[in-house]
Motif scaffolding. Structure first.
Motif, short mmCIF file in Angstrom:
data_model
loop_
_atom_site.label_atom_id
_atom_site.label_comp_id
_atom_site.label_asym_id
_atom_site.label_seq_id
_atom_site.Cartn_x
_atom_site.Cartn_y
_atom_site.Cartn_z
N ASP A 117 1.20 -6.60 4.28
CA ASP A 117 2.58 -6.63 4.75
C ASP A 117 3.55 -6.56 3.58
O ASP A 117 4.59 -5.89 3.65
N GLU A 118 3.24 -7.25 2.48
CA GLU A 118 4.11 -7.26 1.32
C GLU A 118 4.23 -5.87 0.69
O GLU A 118 5.22 -5.57 0.03
N GLY A 122 7.75 -6.24 0.92
CA GLY A 122 7.95 -7.09 -0.24
C GLY A 122 8.94 -6.53 -1.23
O GLY A 122 9.51 -5.43 -1.04
N PRO A 123 9.16 -7.23 -2.34
CA PRO A 123 10.16 -6.81 -3.34
C PRO A 123 9.86 -5.48 -4.01
O PRO A 123 10.76 -4.82 -4.51
N ASN A 124 8.58 -5.07 -4.01
CA ASN A 124 8.22 -3.80 -4.64
C ASN A 124 7.87 -2.72 -3.63
O ASN A 124 7.16 -1.77 -3.95
N ARG A 250 17.04 -3.91 6.06
CA ARG A 250 16.09 -2.91 5.55
C ARG A 250 16.31 -1.55 6.21
O ARG A 250 15.53 -0.63 6.00
N GLY A 251 17.35 -1.47 7.04
CA GLY A 251 17.65 -0.21 7.71
C GLY A 251 16.79 0.05 8.92
O GLY A 251 16.72 1.18 9.43
N ARG A 252 16.12 -0.98 9.43
CA ARG A 252 15.20 -0.81 10.56
C ARG A 252 15.76 -1.48 11.81
O ARG A 252 16.34 -2.56 11.74
#
Length: 359
Positions: A117-118, A122-124, A250-252
């Protein structure tokens, strides 16, 4: 957008293809109220295969046995426990109600799926592309072949040797992660339901061999599998309603676009956090849908192994209470995040125990 609670202890093997006869047809999810599913098509991607039922329920999945160092495994499971405790207190609380072997297995599954999931949330996540996900899918195959790459992998590798887990739902989860790299909108509920299966249904479907089915119901497991489908859908629909604001950042938008239009709403209402009466009415209808699936899920919980019923009931009740919180927030899930306090969670545990034991 993997379920943060994820205490979905029900597993089934899915084929991802249409089946028209026999058991395939029997195991389709019951139709929900007309107002919400009137445009739905076949849910054949959510049905079982006869072979899948036999492999999962009878524990006959062949597995290459690999010796893993006991000291390493102790460290590995402890790392998984920490990941679980740090990232989902509700899930962790539920896992503590399980036997020692079962809760370690649940931690291992949670830790591995959390890492996937990350990759997309996640941040990257901006660095995650198809090639990255391909490499993790190959890594998953190595785990099931007894070739872990690190400690977290080792815990899962040990778990799949102890329980008859199948790789299919893990790979289906990867499909959901791939969807998150390119799909930002869902035109209708049919599309959203498939996504719910990939990212949440699979989380529950991975773990029926760990929870187990009560021996008295071993010869008739259809209702348990149907409950698994319903529980996974209910959890993810709850996630979606709780996390509307976070996902929008997140634009979702994980809401059916056609249903938004029916209420005179657009994405602009979400991005501007416009909690109008139209939004409240729309949210009410989405909550009705989620509760419908929780009600269906309850029908199969009593058929689980007696040692697993309490944590499953606890998980179901804890997560369903998020919908109650949204209601108490006057259906404002655009500026307020529905969250249960620790006291509320603890108060639900004895109620869940009563359900599990038939008090």
């Amino acid at each position: 957008m993997y379920s943060s609670l994820a205490m979905q202890f029900l597993y089934l093997q899915t084929t991802g293809t249409a089946h028209k006869n026999g058991l395939m047809q029997k195991l389709k999810v019951n139709k929900a109220p007309k107002f919400e599913l009137h445009r739905r098509k076949s849910t054949s991607f959510l049905v079982l295969s006869n072979k899948g039922i036999e492999r999962q329920s009878k524990g006959v999945i062949p597995r290459k046995q690999t010796h893993l160092d006991p000291t390493l495994l102790t460290e590995a499971y402890n790392s998984c426990r920490k990941i679980c405790a740090q990232n989902s207190t509700s899930y962790y609380l539920g896992s503590l109600l399980l036997t020692e072997e079962r809760k370690k297995a649940i931690w291992a599954i949670y830790a591995w799926t959390h890492r996937i999931d990350e990759l997309v949330d996640g941040p990257n996540s901006r660095l995650t592309d198809s090639a990255v996900l391909d490499s993790w899918e190959k890594r998953l195959e190595d785990i099931f072949d007894g070739r872990p790459h690190d400690k977290i992998d080792a815990a899962l590798a040990d778990t799949v040797q102890r329980f008859p887990l199948d790789i299919k739902p893990f790979k289906d989860l990867m499909k959901g992660m791939r969807m998150d790299t390119w799909k930002k909108r869902y035109e209708n509920y049919e599309e959203l339901e498939l996504y719910c299966y990939y990212v949440s249904g699979t989380g529950g479907l991975m773990t029926i061999p760990i929870a187990g089915i009560s021996p008295e119901f071993a010869s008739s497991t259809e209702s348990v599998y149907k409950a698994a489908l319903s529980l996974g859908t209910a959890f993810q629909l709850t996630n979606i309603l709780r996390d509307v604001e976070e996902d929008a950042l997140r634009g979702r938008v994980y809401l059916p676009q056609d249903e938004l239009r029916e209420f005179g709403l657009t994405d602009k209402d979400i991005f501007s956090k416009n909690v109008s009466e139209k939004w409240r009415e729309f949210t009410k209808k989405q909550i009705v849908r989620a509760r419908y699936y929780y009600d269906l899920a309850e029908q199969g919980v009593s058929q689980l192994n007696s040692e697993s019923r309490w944590p499953v009931w606890a998980s179901l009740m804890l997560y369903r209470a998020i919908l109650d919180r949204i209601e108490r927030n006057n259906y404002d899930n655009l500026t307020k995040r529905a969250k249960l306090g620790n006291a509320e969670k603890l108060m639900l545990l004895p109620l869940a125990y009563a359900k599990a034991t038939g008090w």
